[in-house]
Design a protein around this motif. Structure first.
Motif, PDB file in Angstrom:
ATOM      1  N   TRP A 153     -12.177  35.709  12.272  1.00 23.89           N
ATOM      2  CA  TRP A 153     -11.482  34.601  12.939  1.00 23.89           C
ATOM      3  C   TRP A 153     -12.366  33.361  12.953  1.00 23.89           C
ATOM      4  O   TRP A 153     -13.555  33.428  13.309  1.00 23.89           O
ATOM      5  N   PRO A 154     -11.834  32.200  12.625  1.00 23.27           N
ATOM      6  CA  PRO A 154     -12.586  30.962  12.829  1.00 23.27           C
ATOM      7  C   PRO A 154     -12.566  30.579  14.314  1.00 23.27           C
ATOM      8  O   PRO A 154     -11.599  30.867  15.030  1.00 23.27           O
ATOM      9  N   ALA A 155     -13.639  29.954  14.751  1.00 27.05           N
ATOM     10  CA  ALA A 155     -13.754  29.560  16.154  1.00 27.05           C
ATOM     11  C   ALA A 155     -14.136  28.092  16.219  1.00 27.05           C
ATOM     12  O   ALA A 155     -14.924  27.605  15.398  1.00 27.05           O
ATOM     13  N   PHE A 156     -13.574  27.391  17.237  1.00 25.69           N
ATOM     14  CA  PHE A 156     -13.786  25.947  17.358  1.00 25.69           C
ATOM     15  C   PHE A 156     -14.174  25.596  18.791  1.00 25.69           C
ATOM     16  O   PHE A 156     -13.754  26.258  19.758  1.00 25.69           O
ATOM     17  N   VAL A 157     -14.971  24.513  18.879  1.00 33.30           N
ATOM     18  CA  VAL A 157     -15.375  23.966  20.173  1.00 33.30           C
ATOM     19  C   VAL A 157     -15.057  22.477  20.161  1.00 33.30           C
ATOM     20  O   VAL A 157     -15.533  21.746  19.273  1.00 33.30           O
TER      21      VAL A 157
END
Length: 954
Positions: A153-157
């Motif tokens: 899964w890609p994760a973003f902030v």
């Protein structure tokens, strides 16, 4: 010793307590709060991965309606005295390739080309991480947790200021590759180079090419796709399309006192006579899409910038609706529905007084509310009266263009006088009870003037009938119109008589008498549709001989008594011979007389008769008593047309059911009558019915008492003077709530009939909705017919709900009309756009007294076919000189002089990864390809947003 042993015992006891209090397993790998935070993230991710999309949906995942079938789940956690939330976005069907230009994509899906992803952010007002070290630490924590879970899964902030829409992110692609994400936005002062495709292409190439290369001549096989959005000039801002403020009624005055020649979008709509509606369709957006193509140099990008939007593979169109349409008008919208709300409020107040005049003056006791109600000036009243009466026309038919179920609503027809009064009342002042009372008093005064001056009532059908399916006020006005017509005829006859008397001064006495008779003979022409009795026969024998000869009978078969001559038996008022019917006491043919028409009655007059019948029972003589005037007239006319007739002859003609025939063969065998007469079927054998044979029968008494008199010489059954005064008395003494009940029904009917005249093309759903509205109104307005309302009746709230239903349909109709006019030459587009909006709008079409707000965006795009592109491009009319100087064109791909309001581009560079089993599969690319570089740009000449994803080998 004792003390030392006691101390030892106490120490042992303390050790046991301490051991009990800390007796548990310590995992020294979780030595810090940051590592515990990572562990918590990992636990949540493992739980979501174990559940999968199907179980997450069952556990209450939230559907994001604006993004198609995208769902999200949320978990909260703490770290370093701060609260964070982590959201997992996923689709119900995670399989398949990610579509790059799908209109339902989430912002992060569009920017970075991902399908499912995680977002971790602080629980704060801004929802972003403003501290760079904190953002890096968060991203590292989630990257480690996902690596431990073996998740791709890609994760973003979210970082920086919220207006920048900036993100940093990371994605594990197996044990070899890692993809990093970064997005940011330039809000102003975009470099000129980045306004053009060539500059954006070179920026992308610079991310992977050596800095020493000349990017303008070097060849790179870059995948390129583009989406441009164009917007028509808003119709209210177009200098060529002139308009005034929406919501100004036609009865309103120009505050500046100047005449306006500006036009409105709805000038040809049926409601434009009463109000100007805000255009629900502010404009359109056209989306042109260039599919993926390989670009090898910046020169190709320069050529693409000069290409026409007609070269794009796909076109899509979407309307820009008014915010009042999408968010609910909340009382801002002016239309029939808003005014119907006001007339229902007036109905509720109408129970506070006994007479209309009590509402006219604000000085009456208990009239505190009336003081705040404003009524228009006398000049406005005069103008309304002039439009109703002096500018009115005589109508011939109300049925033309009327809806098939319109008559189910007990009101007045749209073009009738009372319906026009009700429509004017909706826009008179603010439609309060005081303004309505003032207008009604003036209305009745004008009606009385027409009566006293024998002037025909305008906007009334001149067909001599009363339509009992309409409201009582309309029936009374129909009665008055008929009485005025009769009164005019009497006045004309009187003037003719005066003229004939002056002319007869030089005539002899015999000639004068002959003139009177001639004048009398013309009276039936006025009462009986131009038919007159054209002959007056003194010799009955000659008359009968000619009549029977026409029947094919011989004169020698007649009885000798037919040759008798009587000067008293002069036939008058005959309309002709009745076939196969002869008089019983003579061998003469029966003549049908001219008769007077039955007196017209309104609904309340019929009800009075029915109540009388119920009170006295179903008595035959009583019913005859009610019809005595009509019976007397018919019998008198029958006697005049048939001088030798008897009561039985009248019954055979007027009431055949009361004449019982006897079998002719039995009659011949019993009486022994000769064969010759039996051949002529004469005389007819029969008898009166039982009720007609009873002693003291009122019909026979009337027959014996009346004299022979043709209808032209009888007293008219309808006394226009008496009936006209009765109508005026009804109008002048009508109770306020009775008037308002009929006004509400008529206003609803007139309003929906007006809207039904609107042209909206072949939009079947709109036609169905109008049919449903008619049925709903007919059902909802029925309680007003029983005249049993009160101020606290539940019917008042039902009427308010009816206004809300009306408002929804009125909104739909304005949208349908606007779409039809703007896309007249592409009916398929207008139909699909309306159908999509109808499906979007239907959930909020409730009947509650408050607006039903549905939190959902309307973002449906309709694909434009090739043959429809010319129609759509013509909607983008070239800008005028005034519009062109306002901004400098700095972007290419112009459409009729309009530059795109939004340009979106995706650059992609793919590398082959054959035989590398350590690399994870990249969503949106083939099995043997990896999107090593991807850049998404979105912006205009004033701002630019860039999202970059880069794959690296760690």
């Amino acid at each position: 010793m004792a003390s030392s042993s006691n101390c030892k015992a106490e120490i042992d006891a303390d050790d046991e307590v301490l051991e009990e209090s800390i007796e548990h397993f310590d995992d020294f790998t979780l030595a810090s709060s940051w590592e515990r935070f990572i562990s918590e993230i990992e636990a949540v991710c493992r739980l979501w991965m174990a559940d999968g999309p199907k179980n997450l949906l069952e556990k209450g995942a939230v559907l994001l309606e604006s993004y198609g079938n995208l769902y999200k789940v949320k978990s909260e956690m703490k770290y370093a005295m701060k609260s964070y939330f982590m959201e997992y976005y996923f689709e119900s069907n995670p399989m398949g390739k990610a579509a790059e230009w799908n209109f339902n994509l989430h912002d992060l899906q569009l920017c970075f080309g991902v399908k499912e992803f995680l977002v971790i952010a602080p629980q704060s007002a801004s929802g972003v991480v403003l501290d760079a070290p904190e953002a890096s630490k968060l991203l590292s924590a989630i990257a480690i947790a996902l690596s431990n879970c073996s998740s791709l899964w890609p994760a973003f902030v979210p970082v920086h200021d919220p207006s920048r829409k900036a993100y940093i992110g990371i994605q594990n692609l197996g044990t070899v590759f890692t993809r990093r994400f970064e997005a940011d936005r330039i809000g102003s002062q975009v470099p000129i180079k980045l306004m053009h495709l060539e500059g954006l292409y070179e920026i992308f190439v610079s991310k992977f090419a050596y800095s020493t290369l000349d990017l303008s001549i070097h060849v790179f096989k870059v995948q390129f796709s583009m989406r441009l959005t164009y917007r028509t000039i808003a119709y209210e801002d177009d200098d060529d399309i002139k308009g005034t403020d929406a919501g100004v009624t036609k009865s309103g005055d120009n505050p500046n006192g100047e005449a306006s020649n500006r036009t409105q979008w709805d000038d040809d709509c049926s409601w434009s006579e009463w109000y100007y509606a805000e255009d629900p369709v502010r404009g359109f957006e056209l989306i042109a899409i260039w599919s993926e193509k390989i670009v090898e140099s910046s020169m190709e990008m320069a050529e693409l910038e000069n290409s026409s939007p007609h070269e794009a593979e796909k076109w899509f169109i979407t309307p820009n609706f008014s915010p009042n349409v999408l968010e609910g008008s909340k009382g801002k919208r002016i239309g029939f529905s808003s005014q119907l709300h006001l007339v229902v409020d007036a109905l509720e107040m109408s129970f506070e007084a006994q007479f209309i005049e009590d509402f006219v003056s604000a000085e009456n006791p208990g009239s505190d509310n009336l003081k705040s109600m404003v009524i228009p000036s006398p000049t406005v009243i005069d103008r309304v009266m002039r439009e109703l009466f002096h500018d009115g026309v005589q109508l011939t038919d109300f049925i033309d263009g009327e809806h098939k179920t319109s008559r189910a609503i007990k009101g007045a027809p749209l073009e009738s006088l009372f319906a026009q009064f009700c429509l004017h009342s909706l826009w008179f002042g603010n439609c309060n009870i005081r303004a309505i009372a003032v207008l009604w008093v003036e209305f009745v005064r004008e009606v009385r003037w027409c009566w006293e001056e024998s002037q025909p009532l305008p906007r009334m059908l001149m067909n001599g009938t009363i339509d009992l399916s309409t409201c009582l006020v309309n029936q009374k006005l129909q009665m008055l119109a008929i009485c005025i017509e009769k009164k005019q005829q009497w006045n004309e006859d009187f003037q003719d008589c005066l003229g004939s008397e002056d002319h007869s001064d030089s005539m002899t006495e015999d000639e004068s008498v002959a003139g009177d008779d001639s004048d009398t003979m013309h009276k039936p022409s006025e009462n009986f549709s131009g038919k007159v009795d054209s002959f007056s026969i003194a010799d009955d024998s000659h008359s009968c001989g000619r009549t029977i000869a026409r029947e094919g009978k011989k004169t020698e078969d007649l009885s000798p008594r037919d040759d008798k001559k009587s000067s008293e038996n002069t036939r008058r008022g005959s309309a002709g011979i009745i076939d196969s019917m002869m008089l019983l006491k003579s061998y003469q043919s029966m003549h049908a007389p001219y008769t007077q028409e039955a007196p017209l009655m309104t609904e309340d007059m019929h009800e009075e008769r029915l109540q009388a019948v119920e009170a006295f029972g179903d008595s035959f003589n009583f019913s005859a008593q009610l019809e005595k005037e009509i019976l007397t007239s018919d019998m008198s006319a029958f006697k005049a047309a048939n001088p030798d007739a008897v009561f039985e002859d009248f019954i055979r003609w007027h009431s055949p059911g009361d004449w019982e025939e006897v079998d002719l063969e039995d009659s011949v065998s019993q009486s022994g009558v000769g064969i010759e007469k039996s051949k002529d079927n004469w005389p007819p054998r029969g008898r009166l019915s039982k009720r007609m044979s009873e002693k003291g029968n009122l019909w026979r008494e009337i027959w014996d008492s009346v004299s022979a008199l043709p209808a032209s010489e009888q007293k008219p059954l309808l006394d226009p003077n008496r009936e006209g005064e009765k109508v005026l008395h009804y109008l002048e003494t009508l109770r306020p709530h009775q008037l308002l009940e009929q006004m509400v029904s008529t206003a609803f009917r007139a309003a929906v009939d007006t809207l039904n005249q609107t042209s909206y093309g072949d939009l079947k759903q709109m036609g169905t909705k109008m049919d449903q509205l008619y049925l709903t109104l007919a059902s909802g307005l029925k309680p007003l017919q029983v005249n049993r309302l009160s101020a606290d009746s539940e019917t008042i709230n039902d009427l308010r709900r009816l206004c809300i239903v009306f408002e929804h349909v009125e909104n739909l109709l304005t949208i349908a009309a606007s779409l039809h006019r703007k896309i007249l030459r592409a009916p398929r587009l207008s139909k699909e756009i309306f159908d999509d909006f109808y499906n979007f709008y239907s959930p909020r079409m409730g009947t509650g007294l408050t607006d039903d707000v549905v939190h959902k965006e309307h973002n449906v795009k309709v694909e434009v076919r090739n043959q429809e592109r010319t129609v759509v491009s013509n909607m983008f009319s070239p800008p005028t000189a005034n519009q062109s100087w306002r901004k400098v064109l700095s972007m290419g791909n112009l459409l009729n002089g309009h530059e795109p309001i939004l340009r979106e581009i995706i650059f992609t560079l793919c590398d082959e990864v054959n035989g590398n089993h350590y690399a994870g599969r990249d969503a949106g690319s083939s099995q043997n390809e990896l999107k090593s570089y991807r850049m998404y740009t979105c912006g205009t000449s004033n701002d630019l947003r860039v999202a970059l994803s880069v794959v690296s080998c760690d």
